[in-house]
Design a protein around this motif. Structure first.
Motif, short mmCIF file in Angstrom:
data_model
loop_
_atom_site.label_atom_id
_atom_site.label_comp_id
_atom_site.label_asym_id
_atom_site.label_seq_id
_atom_site.Cartn_x
_atom_site.Cartn_y
_atom_site.Cartn_z
N LYS A 397 0.82 -1.21 0.00
CA LYS A 397 0.00 0.00 0.00
C LYS A 397 0.86 1.26 0.00
N LEU A 400 3.61 0.66 -3.74
CA LEU A 400 2.99 0.66 -5.07
C LEU A 400 1.69 1.44 -5.01
N PRO A 402 -1.32 4.07 -6.33
CA PRO A 402 -2.02 4.30 -7.59
C PRO A 402 -1.54 5.59 -8.26
N LYS A 406 -1.78 3.73 -13.35
CA LYS A 406 -1.95 2.52 -12.53
C LYS A 406 -3.06 2.77 -11.52
N HIS A 408 -5.65 1.25 -10.86
CA HIS A 408 -6.22 0.08 -10.19
C HIS A 408 -5.30 -0.49 -9.11
N TYR A 409 -4.24 0.23 -8.78
CA TYR A 409 -3.35 -0.19 -7.67
C TYR A 409 -3.99 0.24 -6.35
N THR A 410 -5.11 -0.32 -6.04
CA THR A 410 -5.81 -0.01 -4.80
C THR A 410 -5.97 -1.30 -4.01
N TYR A 411 -5.73 -1.22 -2.71
CA TYR A 411 -5.76 -2.41 -1.87
C TYR A 411 -6.56 -2.10 -0.61
N ARG A 451 -2.25 -7.94 -10.57
CA ARG A 451 -2.71 -6.64 -11.06
C ARG A 451 -1.56 -5.72 -11.46
N LEU A 452 -0.33 -6.12 -11.23
CA LEU A 452 0.82 -5.28 -11.55
C LEU A 452 1.03 -5.25 -13.06
N ASP A 457 7.57 -3.41 -11.26
CA ASP A 457 6.71 -3.69 -10.11
C ASP A 457 6.66 -5.19 -9.81
N ARG A 716 -4.82 -0.04 -19.97
CA ARG A 716 -4.78 0.64 -18.69
C ARG A 716 -5.43 2.01 -18.77
#
Length: 762
Positions: A397, A400, A402, A406, A408-411, A451-452, A457, A716
């Protein structure tokens, strides 16, 4: 009320200038909400208290008349508790730490009284005026927890940790419990449930606000489900960007009965109606910046009702209250007017701290070990895997983040659950720790790594995963995965690690286990050639049964993605967002994976005349199949089919609540109730229950049944456009496993050529 009048301004001054306030804070009304919280505690305050040291013959505790001193302790403690969860209840985790320190010092008169104080900034011109006496009963020491970890138990007149209350269930998880039904008791689950019950039972409006994935909806629904259904009528509504005020009014009005002329309320026999509004701040802004659904709710709170749109007269609504849940502004959510927030008792639901997460997933790991009959020397290591998972989650978090490319780099905490849900899919793991570590590594790769989008990454995650195996388990990474060292150089690199696969259509012994077999084992793939053979056999069978033939030559890279897609769609609550360019085989591979799992495929057919009406009819069809008839179904949906933004809003509603507001007419609801009667009875719903109860069962089943949506975005950039568009819900990402499907590399294509696809991809 001397203490209240003396200290309330100091608390509010601290919150405004020093504490970390959440964006939903409405501090102007803190005095009111603090008074309401105090009154809620005092209204049913006992004239007598229980003596925990003097049990009676029947095992209960004796009661004694409260003395004047005990009554002062009771009142002062109720005030202190109310201040914590009104003024201090709107801050985030960082603000809670600051407020805890300030609160303890202020009630002990250890804050500088002078206006020129340097210890705390309480705003300009504020001079402290301490009351003559301190709190009648001092707070427990900080070593026992913060003020947020403590509850004043009115029955015994003492401060207790939330987990020590009688209502806290700390029993281990029943091995027969399914993964989705697991509810691990933590300090958060206990305190939010108690606070909700306290306020709702006294007719207060409640708002749970916090980041996505913190369990706001789960807390509220669980608390409402425990209410006496013969006295409390719960009404559910989920707001979205496309929600309009008329639809909200119609939903609520349909659940109310006429009491007398101009007055409406819950049906006869019910004491009150509780309206739960999820995603309260999702409605989009109209031309002048207002949110009509929000203004409708505010009209009820300000004036006790709203207007009948047909007769243009005021309808007064009685015995009704609102509870809401919302996330912070951003990702499609909007700030809501303070005119509405002031009516709510707002409680900030913070993310779990590491100790709570460790407790939750350690219990889940123990539950799985008992189900899988793992030996003690192996099960004792699963706690270390929980620590490793938490470290991956907390680090990724931060490392990496968002970005526009990118987005969609959400956790969130759902990702942690997905890791252990995948592990729990293995019913009988091998009895050595290396096999368990490989399973854990595979699930971590699927949830976080897939998702990377770039090699840098992915390489970072690979190195970090190696570090976690050594740090927390004490094993050498290359030794654990030595069977993947194909070049025999003693090191398993990132390319070789891609061959770590698990499949539920492969029994791990070199043969297929039968597509769709409910007893199929989710097992590690040990023979790649046999895996390809199984997939090719299923492709031949698909072509024999399907009207549309897929003339494909499969290679290992395609089989890898089939395993990943199959893993997602066969899990309860399994939804996938496949990101990749055209020609990467997203639709073809999904069709094969669905066929192997014996799922039906449903896909809309876009035409020039296709609009909202046709879309809603298609949604009814797929929901009836999955939730009503219980047929496993995969709903394929491509970005090229998004003719209206409301399409994604409807999908988001299905993922969250299992229904789209006002999708089914009353007669259709009755038909669905008849359709699910048998299954509802098996689940414990009374066969003679009203249609509304059976439809509620239907809505609960839809997200958990295999009615999975698979959304495709070709690039993307398209994902970025969808997430950052105000009216497209970022929540859509949080409910789906994101998987990037790339083109096969050149060296793979030299061995196999993807000839032709029925969906037009080359």
């Amino acid at each position: 009320m001397n203490i209240f009048e003396s200290l309330i301004d100091e608390f509010r001054g601290f919150e405004t200038t020093f504490s970390t306030a959440a964006p939903w804070n409405a501090s102007a009304e803190d005095r009111t909400t603090s008074t309401e919280a105090s009154n809620a505690l005092l209204e049913d305050g006992p004239a007598k208290q229980k003596d925990p040291t003097a049990p009676t013959d029947d095992g209960s505790n004796k009661t004694f008349q409260m003395s004047d001193k005990d009554q002062r302790v009771f009142v002062d403690s109720c005030f202190a508790f109310a201040v914590v969860w009104s003024i201090g209840g709107t801050t985030d985790a960082a603000g809670r730490k600051k407020f805890d320190d300030f609160f303890r010092k202020l009630v002990d008169k250890r804050v500088d009284e002078k206006e020129t104080r340097t210890d705390y900034d309480l705003g300009p011109g504020l001079t402290l005026k301490y009351p003559d006496a301190k709190l009648a009963k001092t707070l427990p020491a900080a070593s026992e927890g913060s003020v947020y970890d403590l509850c004043f138990d009115k029955e015994v007149g003492r401060w207790k940790n939330w987990l020590k209350l009688d209502s806290a269930d700390t029993a281990p998880i029943n091995p027969k419990t399914s993964f989705l039904d697991i509810m691990v008791t933590t300090i958060d689950t206990v305190r939010y449930a108690c606070l909700f019950d306290l306020l709702v039972d006294h007719g207060k409006h409640v708002l749970f606000a916090g980041p996505t994935g913190t369990g706001k909806t789960v807390y509220i629904q669980a608390a409402l489900d425990k209410k006496d259904k013969s006295k409390v009528r719960s009404i559910m509504s989920t707001f979205s960007a496309q929600t309009n005020a008329n639809a909200v009014q119609d939903i609520i009005d349909s659940k109310l009965d006429k009491r007398r002329k101009g007055v409406f309320g819950p049906p006869v026999g019910f004491e009150r109606a509780v309206v739960f509004v999820d995603d309260l701040n999702m409605p989009s802004l109209e031309e002048y910046g207002a949110q009509p659904p929000i203004e409708l709710v505010r009209q009820f709170m300000d004036h006790g009702g709203w207007y009948d749109r047909n007769e243009l007269v005021m309808k007064h609504l009685v015995n009704m209250q609102f509870v809401g849940a919302m996330g912070p502004p951003g990702g499609g959510r909007n700030p809501i007017t303070p005119r509405l927030v002031r009516h709510f008792n707002t409680i900030s639901v913070c993310e779990f701290d590491d100790s709570s997460l460790q407790r939750v997933y350690t219990q889940i790991a123990d539950w799985w070990c008992r189900r899988a009959n793992l030996p003690g020397e192996v099960s004792s290591k699963t706690g270390n895997l929980v620590k490793a998972t938490l470290e991956i989650y907390n680090t990724i978090k931060v490392k990496l983040l968002p970005t526009p490319s990118k987005s969609h780099y959400t956790y969130n905490m759902r990702d942690l659950s997905k890791v252990w849900q995948g592990i729990a899919a293995v019913g009988g793991a091998k009895k050595d720790i290396s096999a368990v570590v490989r399973l854990w590594a595979h699930e971590s790769l699927r949830v976080f790594h897939d998702r990377l989008v770039d090699d840098a990454d992915r390489l970072w995650f690979y190195e970090f995963l190696k570090k976690m195996v050594t740090k927390h388990v004490g094993l050498q990474f290359d030794k654990v995965f030595e069977h993947l060292d194909f070049d025999k150089n003693g090191t398993v690199d990132i390319k070789e690690l891609r061959s770590l696969m698990y499949a539920n259509f492969y029994d791990g012994a070199g043969s297929g286990s039968g597509a769709g077999d409910s007893q199929s084992r989710y097992a590690e793939v040990t023979d790649m050639a046999q895996l390809l053979s199984v997939v090719e056999e299923q492709l031949v069978e698909y072509n024999n049964q399907s009207k549309t033939c897929m003339d494909l030559v499969l290679f290992l890279y395609a089989a890898e993605h089939i395993c990943r897609i199959s893993r997602v769609i066969t899990q309860p609550l399994g939804n996938a967002l496949l990101v990749g360019v055209g020609g990467s085989g997203r639709q073809s591979l999904t069709r094969i994976a669905a066929f192997m799992a014996e799922f039906q495929i449903f896909q809309i057919e876009i035409s020039k005349a296709y609009g909202l009406l046709e879309w809603r009819e298609d949604l009814k069809t797929v929901l009836r199949k999955a939730g009503g008839e219980g047929k496993p179904t995969v709903f394929l949906f491509s970005d090229t089919q998004i003719k209206l933004e409301s399409f994604l809003e409807d999908i988001n509603n299905v993922l969250n609540t299992g229904e789209v507001p006002n999708l089914f007419a009353k007669d259709e609801v009755a038909q669905i109730a008849d359709l699910v009667t048998v299954r509802a009875k098996k689940a414990g719903v009374d066969e003679n229950a009203p249609s509304a109860e059976k439809f509620k069962f239907f809505c609960k089943r839809v997200p958990t049944e295999p009615a999975h949506g698979v959304v495709f975005f070709p690039s993307r950039r398209r994902v970025q456009d969808a997430v950052t568009e105000v009216s497209i819900p970022g929540e859509l990402l949080h409910n789906r496993l994101v998987q990037r499907v790339a083109r096969g590399r050149a060296e793979k294509r030299r061995h196999a050529v993807l000839k032709r696809r029925p969906d037009g991809e080359q």
